[in-house]
Design a protein around this motif. Structure first.
Motif, short mmCIF file in Angstrom:
data_model
loop_
_atom_site.label_atom_id
_atom_site.label_comp_id
_atom_site.label_asym_id
_atom_site.label_seq_id
_atom_site.Cartn_x
_atom_site.Cartn_y
_atom_site.Cartn_z
N GLU A 47 0.82 -1.21 0.00
CA GLU A 47 0.00 0.00 0.00
C GLU A 47 0.86 1.26 0.00
OE1 GLU A 47 -3.18 -0.15 -0.59
OE2 GLU A 47 -3.04 -2.34 -0.50
N GLU A 48 1.95 1.27 0.76
CA GLU A 48 2.85 2.42 0.73
C GLU A 48 3.51 2.56 -0.63
OE1 GLU A 48 4.32 5.08 3.56
OE2 GLU A 48 2.29 4.82 2.78
N GLY A 49 3.81 1.42 -1.25
CA GLY A 49 4.37 1.46 -2.59
C GLY A 49 3.40 2.04 -3.59
N LEU A 50 2.14 1.63 -3.50
CA LEU A 50 1.11 2.17 -4.40
C LEU A 50 0.92 3.67 -4.18
CD1 LEU A 50 -1.46 -0.74 -4.09
CD2 LEU A 50 -0.32 -0.03 -6.22
N ARG A 51 1.04 4.10 -2.94
CA ARG A 51 0.87 5.52 -2.62
C ARG A 51 2.04 6.34 -3.15
NH1 ARG A 51 2.38 9.24 1.08
NH2 ARG A 51 3.73 7.83 2.25
N LEU A 52 3.27 5.86 -2.98
CA LEU A 52 4.45 6.64 -3.30
C LEU A 52 5.03 6.36 -4.68
CD1 LEU A 52 6.26 6.43 0.14
CD2 LEU A 52 5.39 8.51 -0.93
N GLU A 53 4.82 5.15 -5.21
CA GLU A 53 5.42 4.76 -6.48
C GLU A 53 4.38 4.17 -7.43
OE1 GLU A 53 8.44 5.48 -7.09
OE2 GLU A 53 9.28 5.87 -5.12
N PRO A 54 3.25 4.84 -7.64
CA PRO A 54 2.23 4.27 -8.51
C PRO A 54 2.70 4.24 -9.96
CG PRO A 54 1.69 6.53 -8.02
CD PRO A 54 2.88 6.20 -7.17
N PRO A 55 2.40 3.18 -10.70
CA PRO A 55 2.81 3.13 -12.11
C PRO A 55 1.98 4.07 -12.98
CG PRO A 55 1.48 1.21 -11.57
CD PRO A 55 1.72 1.94 -10.27
N ILE A 56 0.74 4.34 -12.56
CA ILE A 56 -0.12 5.28 -13.28
C ILE A 56 -0.17 6.57 -12.48
CG2 ILE A 56 -2.45 5.69 -14.16
CD1 ILE A 56 -2.82 2.69 -14.37
N VAL A 57 0.46 7.61 -12.98
CA VAL A 57 0.59 8.83 -12.17
C VAL A 57 -0.53 9.83 -12.44
CG1 VAL A 57 3.08 8.64 -11.87
CG2 VAL A 57 2.19 9.82 -13.87
N THR A 58 -1.17 9.75 -13.60
CA THR A 58 -2.30 10.63 -13.88
C THR A 58 -3.40 9.85 -14.60
OG1 THR A 58 -1.69 11.33 -16.14
CG2 THR A 58 -0.71 12.56 -14.31
N TRP A 59 -4.59 10.42 -14.60
CA TRP A 59 -5.68 9.89 -15.43
C TRP A 59 -6.50 11.08 -15.90
CZ3 TRP A 59 -4.94 5.66 -17.68
CH2 TRP A 59 -5.96 4.97 -18.32
N ARG A 60 -7.24 10.89 -16.97
CA ARG A 60 -7.95 12.02 -17.57
C ARG A 60 -9.46 11.88 -17.51
NH1 ARG A 60 -5.51 12.16 -23.41
NH2 ARG A 60 -5.12 9.97 -22.88
N ARG A 61 -10.11 13.03 -17.45
CA ARG A 61 -11.55 13.15 -17.59
C ARG A 61 -11.84 14.39 -18.43
NH1 ARG A 61 -11.65 8.67 -16.27
NH2 ARG A 61 -12.81 7.63 -14.61
N VAL A 62 -13.06 14.51 -18.90
CA VAL A 62 -13.47 15.70 -19.64
C VAL A 62 -14.75 16.23 -19.01
CG1 VAL A 62 -14.72 14.33 -21.37
CG2 VAL A 62 -14.00 16.67 -21.91
N ALA A 63 -14.81 17.53 -18.79
CA ALA A 63 -16.00 18.13 -18.18
C ALA A 63 -17.17 18.05 -19.17
CB ALA A 63 -15.73 19.57 -17.80
N ALA A 64 -18.29 17.49 -18.70
CA ALA A 64 -19.47 17.34 -19.56
C ALA A 64 -20.34 18.60 -19.55
CB ALA A 64 -20.29 16.14 -19.11
N VAL A 65 -20.22 19.38 -18.49
CA VAL A 65 -21.03 20.60 -18.34
C VAL A 65 -20.16 21.69 -17.73
CG1 VAL A 65 -23.20 19.33 -18.04
CG2 VAL A 65 -21.80 19.88 -16.03
N ASP A 66 -20.64 22.92 -17.78
CA ASP A 66 -19.97 24.00 -17.06
C ASP A 66 -20.11 23.75 -15.56
OD1 ASP A 66 -19.47 25.21 -19.48
OD2 ASP A 66 -21.10 26.67 -19.31
N THR A 67 -19.00 23.87 -14.85
CA THR A 67 -19.03 23.59 -13.41
C THR A 67 -17.90 24.35 -12.73
OG1 THR A 67 -19.07 21.79 -11.77
CG2 THR A 67 -17.58 21.52 -13.63
N THR A 68 -17.71 24.10 -11.44
CA THR A 68 -16.56 24.64 -10.71
C THR A 68 -15.89 23.50 -9.96
OG1 THR A 68 -17.91 25.16 -8.77
CG2 THR A 68 -17.60 26.92 -10.42
N LEU A 69 -14.58 23.62 -9.79
CA LEU A 69 -13.81 22.60 -9.09
C LEU A 69 -12.76 23.30 -8.24
CD1 LEU A 69 -13.28 19.52 -8.76
CD2 LEU A 69 -11.64 19.71 -10.64
N GLY A 70 -12.86 23.13 -6.93
CA GLY A 70 -11.92 23.80 -6.04
C GLY A 70 -11.94 25.30 -6.18
N GLY A 71 -13.12 25.85 -6.50
CA GLY A 71 -13.25 27.28 -6.68
C GLY A 71 -12.84 27.78 -8.05
N THR A 72 -12.43 26.89 -8.94
CA THR A 72 -12.02 27.25 -10.30
C THR A 72 -13.14 26.95 -11.28
OG1 THR A 72 -9.69 26.79 -9.81
CG2 THR A 72 -10.34 26.80 -12.13
#
Length: 391
Positions: free
Chosen positions: A270-295
């Motif tokens: 679990e620590e390895g997955l947390r610190l050394e994950p093989p997949i570092v990012t993943w993508r999504r696309v916004a389907a509608v106008d929205t806000t995220l974290g105040g942005t």
């Protein structure tokens, strides 16, 4: 491996690293993305498939030129929505069939076989190391293990291991790396050739392919499921095994705890997955106008979820950068994603990693690194190569 240009430009990602946890960044071709790092925000996006759709998950980050597209077309290459990029009504049924093939009970049944194989390989590597000869822990131990297990679980095509590995790495590079046109064309040829092999197997093979056919799924969908499994179901795990073994060579106290039983292999994983994950990012696309974290986020915005950074969020884990198996928050990483598209092979990856950690602890404690794994520039996958060690 997040794009090096993003990692090396702290000003561009300052907002994502702290504060709002969101920043606007441009990639190598000038496309703008919203980079998200805070654990809570990454999880919010992953668990809201209506607002943030998975449609762009498998889009090529370097737009393909006509020449590469012609190569793929010549091989009749198609990648319809099946698993990671499927936000439609067919996804739950397809996911359930793949999950059944990778059921925890079926995975557990492979543990003894895998442990024996790893033990045999470790013994051979130990003998080689005893002669003073270096060994490659990626090529000689980790590279093909997940593929061999996956083949037993879902009756994958009887193709040479080297061919499958080359195809999987070519696919990860073609769809997720910054590339020039010549390289894209070469990769398209390799991916296209193997896609033809998958298409033939999808029409006649048993196991998961046969089950998908029997459920009425068209050939392209069967091929798409197999395509994704051969990438996500084995290549990422062999990457993780390599990254984790390398990390452990620098964690002598953890290795000592594994050997004397005071540290659990599952906690190390679990620590390895947390610190050394093989997949570092993943993508999504916004389907509608929205806000995220105040942005403000406009519909159609590409969102890059920095999974690896979320694993080091101090709001979640006690010692974000320390390898502390069992620490508070260690298991709250997002290495397998979250929500409706959470990785269906998490039990499999954890079993394989725990087995390798257990069987290699003594070997890793007695080596020094000659050549650390190197990862090419890639938006999502780390893709380590040679991992050379000696006594």
């Amino acid at each position: 491996m997040l794009f090096r240009s993003w990692e090396q430009a702290p000003a561009a990602t300052e907002g994502a690293r702290a504060g709002s946890g969101v920043a606007r960044v441009a990639d190598h071709v000038g496309t703008e993305h919203l980079l998200v790092t805070r654990h809570a925000l990454v999880r919010q996006v992953l668990t809201d498939p209506q607002t943030y759709r998975p449609d762009n998950a498998l889009d090529a980050v370097t737009p393909m030129p006509v020449a590469a597209l012609r190569v793929l077309a010549a091989h009749r290459f198609r990648l319809p929505p099946t698993l990671a990029n499927n936000g439609g009504a067919s996804h739950p049924g397809l996911r359930a069939m793949v999950a059944d093939a990778l059921h925890p009970k079926r995975v557990a049944d492979q543990r003894d076989w895998l442990a024996a194989l790893v033990r045999q390989r470790v013994a051979t590597l130990t003998e080689t190391l005893d002669t003073g000869t270096p060994v490659d822990l990626y090529a000689d131990l980790a590279a093909d293990l997940p593929l061999l297990v996956l083949a037993r679980l879902v009756e994958l095509p009887d193709a040479p291991v080297a061919a499958v590995k080359n195809f999987a790495r070519a696919a990860l590079e073609l769809f997720w790396a910054p590339l020039d046109a010549d390289r894209q064309q070469a990769l398209a040829a390799e991916v296209g050739r193997f896609h033809r092999v998958l298409r033939e197997f999808a029409a006649t093979g048993g196991g998961l392919a046969g089950s998908l056919r029997a459920a009425g799924h068209p050939p392209d969908v069967v091929v798409g499921a197999l395509f994704f499994l051969l990438v996500a179901g084995q290549e990422t795990t062999s990457q993780f095994l390599t990254l984790l073994m390398h990390r452990l060579t620098g964690e002598p106290a953890v290795l000592a705890g594994l050997r004397d039983g005071s540290v659990a292999a599952a906690d190390v994983v679990e620590e390895g997955l947390r610190l050394e994950p093989p997949i570092v990012t993943w993508r999504r696309v916004a389907a509608v106008d929205t806000t995220l974290g105040g942005t403000a986020v406009a519909a159609g915005t590409s969102i890059v979820l920095w999974l690896a950074r979320a694993g080091r969020d101090p709001a979640v884990v006690e010692v974000p950068d320390g390898f502390r198996p069992g620490q508070r928050g260690s298991r709250r990483h997002l290495a397998f994603g979250a929500g409706a598209h959470r990785c269906v092979g998490d039990h499999l990856a954890r079993m394989e990693a725990a087995t390798v950690v257990t069987e290699t602890a003594s070997l890793l404690a007695g080596v020094r690194v000659l050549r650390a794994p190197w990862c090419p520039d890639n938006l999502t996958f780390r893709m380590p190569d040679t991992f050379l060690v000696r006594r």
